[in-house]
Design an enzyme around this catalytic site. Structure first.
Site, PDB file in Angstrom:
ATOM      1  N   MET A   1       3.926   3.824   4.335  1.00  0.00           N
ATOM      2  CA  MET A   1       4.054   2.478   5.148  1.00  0.00           C
ATOM      3  C   MET A   1       5.133   1.626   4.878  1.00  0.00           C
ATOM      4  SD  MET A   1       0.854   0.752   4.388  1.00  0.00           S
ATOM      5  CE  MET A   1      -0.906   1.607   5.132  1.00  0.00           C
ATOM      6  N   THR A 314       3.731  11.511  -0.296  1.00  0.00           N
ATOM      7  CA  THR A 314       4.689  11.039  -0.552  1.00  0.00           C
ATOM      8  C   THR A 314       3.722   9.259  -0.840  1.00  0.00           C
ATOM      9  OG1 THR A 314       5.601  11.359   0.941  1.00  0.00           O
ATOM     10  CG2 THR A 314       6.699  11.421  -1.164  1.00  0.00           C
ATOM     11  N   GLU A 315       2.885   9.270   0.315  1.00  0.00           N
ATOM     12  CA  GLU A 315       1.650   8.353   0.154  1.00  0.00           C
ATOM     13  C   GLU A 315       0.942   8.283   1.118  1.00  0.00           C
ATOM     14  OE1 GLU A 315       3.065   5.198   2.844  1.00  0.00           O
ATOM     15  OE2 GLU A 315       4.405   4.176   2.489  1.00  0.00           O
ATOM     16  N   THR A 316      -0.046   8.113  -0.189  1.00  0.00           N
ATOM     17  CA  THR A 316      -1.759   8.154   0.627  1.00  0.00           C
ATOM     18  C   THR A 316      -2.861   7.309   0.148  1.00  0.00           C
ATOM     19  OG1 THR A 316      -3.121   9.824   1.168  1.00  0.00           O
ATOM     20  CG2 THR A 316      -2.460  10.493  -0.503  1.00  0.00           C
TER      21      THR A 316
END
Length: 387
Positions: A1, A314-316
């Site tokens: 995000m 790198t984002e989850t």
């Protein structure tokens, strides 16, 4: 995000929080209960009584148990994650690729000439962190240290997004204290030299604590930059960092939709850094979050010029509050189920998964495009003490 570097100037007014959060070791998991709350002034004098929904969170939450094994299903073609704050028209979804049996192969030998990741702790997942107070403004070094004291021991790499708020220096001190590595970030690709100088000063030229440096976050996906601009930004950042003595990985981060459409973003990076949020696929329930990532990473690997290249998500994560997105439903229980499912997909390589996020981001503005969940992705519904 996406986290805007100038969020203090562009963030909308946030609504008053509609729930009261307390901690109590008598509870084993986050629980919502109605309570009569008596509000008092600074002298202890009651001035208002109201019925509020109280979120009771254990002071020391237990580990998330693994869920029951979900049935093996072939997930639907991935849907793009709507970025924040203004959702662009997403790229068309790619053609489905065969599902692979593991999300990411054990870290392979990269064809890049850059030094390998400095992270020596491959047993813990990473986590994202932002140094902003819920009511606005930057957290102090003391407040950053207090945040790290709550989450750092459970994670290896701490991912940052920018260099504002003196966050590099504050997080460097906290990471040294609690035994973490940092993934530093450059948000504004038009200020790369200044950002690199700020990084070097913030870590006191001690690059041993820096696992990775990223430049840009979801810029191609949200229309903030063209692919050619990002390829140039990677090279400019790498060159500037080498001149400062940093020889570790340099990457750009984008959504899996952007990476599938433009695998050259990964080819130019020292490893493939990609954001994958199962919640934004309306056909994926929380129990299948891990298999969604497995399928997506398999598709990405098939697009790379070097199929053995390391891929890091790198984002989850999964929100604990918001509106439903089809089969993807926010909630405390569904968040626990999703995180357990995600972790189970990285059993052999937990360092290749960075969870989103350490605390609820109350400084963000709720938006229908992200199902009014943008503020509520904190692990175990956790608020920062600075909020």
């Amino acid at each position: 995000m996406d986290i805007p570097h100038d969020f203090l100037h562009r963030r909308g007014s946030l609504p008053k929080r509609d729930k009261v959060t307390v901690t109590d070791d008598k509870f084993s998991k986050p629980t919502e209960i109605p309570e009569i709350v008596v509000y008092v002034d600074q002298f202890g004098n009651p001035f208002r009584t109201a019925t509020e929904t109280v979120v009771v969170i254990p002071a020391s939450p237990p580990p998330i148990p693994p869920p029951s094994a979900p049935p093996v299903v072939a997930p639907a073609p991935p849907a793009p994650k709507p970025p924040s704050p203004q959702p662009p028209a997403p790229a068309p979804p790619p053609a489905p690729q065969p599902t692979v049996s593991s999300p990411v192969a054990p870290p392979p030998k990269s064809s890049s000439s850059a030094a390998p990741s400095t992270n020596q702790d491959g047993t813990r997942h990473g986590i994202t962190y932002s140094p902003y107070k819920g009511a606005g403004g930057c957290k102090s070094a003391t407040e950053v240290d207090a945040d790290f004291a709550l989450f750092a021991k459970d994670h290896g790499v701490i991912r940052l997004y920018g260099v504002d708020c003196d966050q590099v220096a504050s997080c460097y001190a906290a990471a040294k204290k609690y035994g973490n590595k940092l993934m530093l970030g450059i948000f504004d690709i038009n200020s790369i030299p200044q950002a690199v100088s700020t990084m070097a000063a913030g870590v006191q030229n001690d690059w041993s604590i820096v696992d990775t440096v990223s430049v840009g976050n979801e810029l191609v996906n949200n229309g903030g930059a063209q692919v050619g601009q990002m390829l140039g930004a990677i090279e400019q950042t790498r060159s500037a960092l080498r001149a400062k003595g940093y020889n570790g990985p340099v990457v750009t981060v984008d959504t899996f939709v952007a990476v599938l459409a433009h695998p050259e973003l990964c080819d130019a990076s020292d490893y493939c850094a990609v954001n994958v949020h199962p919640f934004f696929d309306p056909n994926t329930p929380s129990a299948n979050a891990g298999s969604f990532i497995t399928s997506t990473v398999g598709q990405i690997r098939g697009k790379l010029s070097d199929p053995n290249k390391r891929i890091v998500v790198t984002e989850t994560g999964w929100p604990w509050k918001g509106t439903a997105n089809g089969a993807a439903v926010p909630g405390m229980d569904t968040q626990s189920t999703a995180i357990a499912s995600i972790k189970s997909s990285f059993t052999s390589n937990p360092a290749d998964c960075i969870l989103f996020t350490a605390f609820n981001d109350m400084w963000k503005k709720p938006d229908a495009g992200t199902f009014f969940a943008e503020q509520f992705w904190g692990m175990s519904a956790r608020y920062s003490p600075a909020d």
